[in-house]
Design a protein around this motif. Structure first.
Motif, PDB file in Angstrom:
ATOM      1  N   ALA A  69       0.806  -1.259   0.050  1.00 49.83           N
ATOM      2  CA  ALA A  69       0.008  -0.084   0.068  1.00 49.83           C
ATOM      3  C   ALA A  69       0.858   1.336   0.157  1.00 49.83           C
ATOM      4  O   ALA A  69       1.892   1.339   0.441  1.00 49.83           O
ATOM      5  N   PRO A  70       0.290   2.223  -0.546  1.00 50.23           N
ATOM      6  CA  PRO A  70       1.086   3.533  -0.491  1.00 50.23           C
ATOM      7  C   PRO A  70       1.390   3.973   0.922  1.00 50.23           C
ATOM      8  O   PRO A  70       0.603   3.981   1.658  1.00 50.23           O
ATOM      9  N   MET A  71       2.640   4.234   1.365  1.00 52.88           N
ATOM     10  CA  MET A  71       3.043   4.376   2.520  1.00 52.88           C
ATOM     11  C   MET A  71       4.257   5.572   2.685  1.00 52.88           C
ATOM     12  O   MET A  71       5.390   5.455   2.338  1.00 52.88           O
ATOM     13  N   THR A  72       3.872   6.889   3.149  1.00 46.99           N
ATOM     14  CA  THR A  72       4.897   7.796   3.382  1.00 46.99           C
ATOM     15  C   THR A  72       5.896   7.458   4.426  1.00 46.99           C
ATOM     16  O   THR A  72       5.358   7.121   5.429  1.00 46.99           O
ATOM     17  N   GLN A 117       3.158   6.973  -6.177  1.00 38.16           N
ATOM     18  CA  GLN A 117       2.272   7.686  -5.292  1.00 38.16           C
ATOM     19  C   GLN A 117       2.646   9.144  -5.381  1.00 38.16           C
ATOM     20  O   GLN A 117       3.619   9.773  -4.764  1.00 38.16           O
ATOM     21  N   MET A 142       1.361  12.505  -3.968  1.00 40.25           N
ATOM     22  CA  MET A 142       0.271  12.879  -3.141  1.00 40.25           C
ATOM     23  C   MET A 142       0.211  14.356  -2.680  1.00 40.25           C
ATOM     24  O   MET A 142       1.015  15.074  -3.140  1.00 40.25           O
ATOM     25  N   ARG A 148     -11.714   5.111  14.529  1.00 35.70           N
ATOM     26  CA  ARG A 148     -11.362   3.616  14.735  1.00 35.70           C
ATOM     27  C   ARG A 148     -10.188   3.554  15.189  1.00 35.70           C
ATOM     28  O   ARG A 148      -9.246   4.282  15.018  1.00 35.70           O
ATOM     29  N   ARG A 170      -6.566   2.322  15.430  1.00 37.40           N
ATOM     30  CA  ARG A 170      -5.520   2.290  14.437  1.00 37.40           C
ATOM     31  C   ARG A 170      -4.938   0.888  14.300  1.00 37.40           C
ATOM     32  O   ARG A 170      -4.307   0.338  15.472  1.00 37.40           O
ATOM     33  N   HIS A 171      -5.049   0.077  13.253  1.00 36.56           N
ATOM     34  CA  HIS A 171      -4.345  -1.008  13.056  1.00 36.56           C
ATOM     35  C   HIS A 171      -4.803  -1.939  14.264  1.00 36.56           C
ATOM     36  O   HIS A 171      -3.748  -2.329  15.059  1.00 36.56           O
ATOM     37  N   ASP A 227      -0.210  -2.772   4.340  1.00 37.85           N
ATOM     38  CA  ASP A 227       0.421  -1.617   4.599  1.00 37.85           C
ATOM     39  C   ASP A 227       1.450  -1.870   5.606  1.00 37.85           C
ATOM     40  O   ASP A 227       2.691  -2.286   5.372  1.00 37.85           O
ATOM     41  N   SER A 228       1.403  -1.595   6.856  1.00 41.70           N
ATOM     42  CA  SER A 228       2.683  -1.693   7.913  1.00 41.70           C
ATOM     43  C   SER A 228       3.093  -2.760   8.003  1.00 41.70           C
ATOM     44  O   SER A 228       4.237  -3.189   8.388  1.00 41.70           O
ATOM     45  N   TYR A 257       8.902   1.348  12.975  1.00 41.70           N
ATOM     46  CA  TYR A 257       9.090   2.048  11.740  1.00 41.70           C
ATOM     47  C   TYR A 257       9.219   3.702  11.873  1.00 41.70           C
ATOM     48  O   TYR A 257       9.599   4.163  10.639  1.00 41.70           O
TER      49      TYR A 257
END
Ligand SMILES: Cc1cc2nc3c(=O)[nH]c(=O)nc-3n(C[C@H](O)[C@H](O)[C@H](O)COP(=O)(O)O)c2cc1C
Length: 201
Positions: free
Chosen positions: A22-25, A98, A100, A130, A132-133, A156-157, A183
């Motif tokens: 997934a796109p992850m900055t 990505q 953004m 919600r 997170r993760h 993602d993570s 991370y």
């Protein structure tokens, strides 16, 4: 039945599996918002993904979240992405950029409001809020969505903490826990240093 490890035609490229990073900055750019060799290595480490969506490249300079956000809004910044995409291609991976924008959260004057609408306990009934993760992505959930007709599954993570995520999923190895403690330490720690699965004798 479709599995996570079946090939998939995505327009031009044929992806070797259905796993998408997934796109992850990661805000690890260097001076001048240029990409760095570490960024190339980070993306190369994860090329068993059928498709990698890159770290966030900010297309408009005054919408960067931090100075370490990479371009591409100058020719030099665009060119600096070449070693990253070359590193992925050299490892037979596929990569989408990505591009953004900080959106309404980030203005030239800085953040307009908290960019963190995530919390766990204060307003548990709000649809916007919600935890997170709350759980680690896993093979069972992926298979469920493939059964429902999804073509590709994004992780993602879990991909940050597990550079060899696809092999762990394929062989049923446990996933290393993911989260900011893993991370978000800056530099190469938690960026390039997440280890492969360690077998014990
Ligand atoms: C470290 C990190 C960085 C992220 N950066 C971006 C980003 O730059 N652009 C984006 O569209 N989503 C970003 N995301 C969101 C992920 O791509 C993904 O959509 C999201 O984590 C899915 O969350 P969920 O599994 O809880 O639905 C990021 C997520 C994480 C964990």
């Amino acid at each position: 039945m479709t599995t996570l490890f079946d090939r998939h035609h995505l327009g031009g490229p044929e992806l070797p599996d259905r796993v998408v990073m997934a796109p992850m900055t990661r805000v690890r750019a260097g001076v001048g918002s240029l990409t760095t060799p570490s960024m190339a290595a980070y993306h190369a480490q994860r090329t068993t993904a059928g498709l990698i969506v890159t770290d966030g490249g900010v297309a408009q300079p005054d919408r960067a979240v931090q100075a370490e956000h990479p371009g591409p809004h100058t020719d030099e910044q665009v060119a600096s992405w070449r070693p990253v995409t070359d590193a992925v291609h050299a490892n037979d991976g596929h990569v989408f950029a990505q591009i953004m924008h900080g959106g309404e959260v980030f203005t030239p004057a800085g953040p307009r409001r908290s960019p963190t609408p995530w919390t766990s306990s204060k307003c548990p009934t709000s649809p916007l809020v919600r935890e997170r993760h709350p759980k680690q992505a896993d093979r069972t959930a992926a298979d469920h969505w493939l059964d429902l007709g999804a073509d590709l599954i994004g992780f993602d993570s879990a991909f940050v903490a597990n550079p060899g995520l696809v092999e762990r999923l394929r062989t049923g190895l446990p996933l290393a826990p993911a989260g900011p403690a893993t991370y978000d330490q800056g530099g190469d720690t938690g960026h390039l240093t997440c280890p492969a699965y360690q077998y014990t004798a």
